[in-house]
Design a protein around this motif. Structure first.
Motif, mmCIF file in Angstrom:
data_model
loop_
_atom_site.group_PDB
_atom_site.id
_atom_site.type_symbol
_atom_site.label_atom_id
_atom_site.label_comp_id
_atom_site.label_asym_id
_atom_site.label_seq_id
_atom_site.Cartn_x
_atom_site.Cartn_y
_atom_site.Cartn_z
ATOM 1 N N LEU A 1 12.630 34.903 49.460
ATOM 2 C CA LEU A 1 13.572 35.969 49.813
ATOM 3 C C LEU A 1 15.000 35.432 49.917
ATOM 4 C CD1 LEU A 1 11.581 37.992 52.513
ATOM 5 C CD2 LEU A 1 12.272 38.791 50.247
ATOM 6 N N GLN A 2 15.141 34.255 50.512
ATOM 7 C CA GLN A 2 16.469 33.660 50.665
ATOM 8 C C GLN A 2 17.055 33.257 49.314
ATOM 9 O OE1 GLN A 2 15.495 30.649 53.601
ATOM 10 N NE2 GLN A 2 16.430 31.854 55.232
ATOM 11 N N GLY B 1 15.985 40.758 51.019
ATOM 12 C CA GLY B 1 15.534 40.792 52.405
ATOM 13 C C GLY B 1 16.718 40.758 53.343
ATOM 14 N N ASP B 2 16.727 41.686 54.252
ATOM 15 C CA ASP B 2 17.830 41.727 55.216
ATOM 16 C C ASP B 2 17.587 40.702 56.319
ATOM 17 O OD1 ASP B 2 16.328 43.165 57.502
ATOM 18 O OD2 ASP B 2 15.976 44.460 55.767
ATOM 19 N N ARG C 1 12.331 38.323 61.555
ATOM 20 C CA ARG C 1 10.963 38.701 61.947
ATOM 21 C C ARG C 1 9.956 37.730 61.330
ATOM 22 N NH1 ARG C 1 7.205 41.584 59.487
ATOM 23 N NH2 ARG C 1 8.610 42.333 57.869
ATOM 24 N N LEU C 2 10.135 37.401 60.053
ATOM 25 C CA LEU C 2 9.232 36.459 59.390
ATOM 26 C C LEU C 2 9.323 35.062 60.010
ATOM 27 C CD1 LEU C 2 9.729 37.512 55.660
ATOM 28 C CD2 LEU C 2 7.727 37.943 57.092
ATOM 29 N N LYS C 3 10.535 34.647 60.351
ATOM 30 C CA LYS C 3 10.718 33.324 60.964
ATOM 31 C C LYS C 3 10.089 33.274 62.352
ATOM 32 C CE LYS C 3 14.835 31.987 58.385
ATOM 33 N NZ LYS C 3 16.268 31.673 58.447
#
Length: 76
Positions: free
Chosen positions: A38-39, A44-45, A51-53
């Motif tokens: 995503l990065q 991805g905002d 949230r994923l982290k």
């Protein structure tokens, strides 16, 4: 003749913990790959990434807890 130092129920519990641990490690790796993808793509905002982290960090804590149960501290 093989001598077991642990009763069978303890060995079974430890085996279950090891399987759980491997599942959590795999999920942690998958999350890491998702976050990285995503990065890299700029998708991805920030809220989603945070949230994923957080989920990845929670998994890391759970992995550490299970490792501690499987490998008890050795007092030197």
């Amino acid at each position: 003749m093989t001598v077991h130092h642990n009763p069978p129920e303890k060995m079974a519990k430890e085996e279950v913990l090891r399987i759980e641990l491997e599942v959590l490690r795999e999920e942690h790796r998958d999350l890491d790959a998702s976050i990285e993808a995503l990065q890299e793509k700029g998708m991805g905002d920030q809220l989603t990434l945070q949230r994923l982290k957080r989920k990845k960090l929670a998994l890391k804590d759970e992995i550490a807890r299970l490792e501690d149960q499987i490998t008890p501290d050795i007092i030197a």
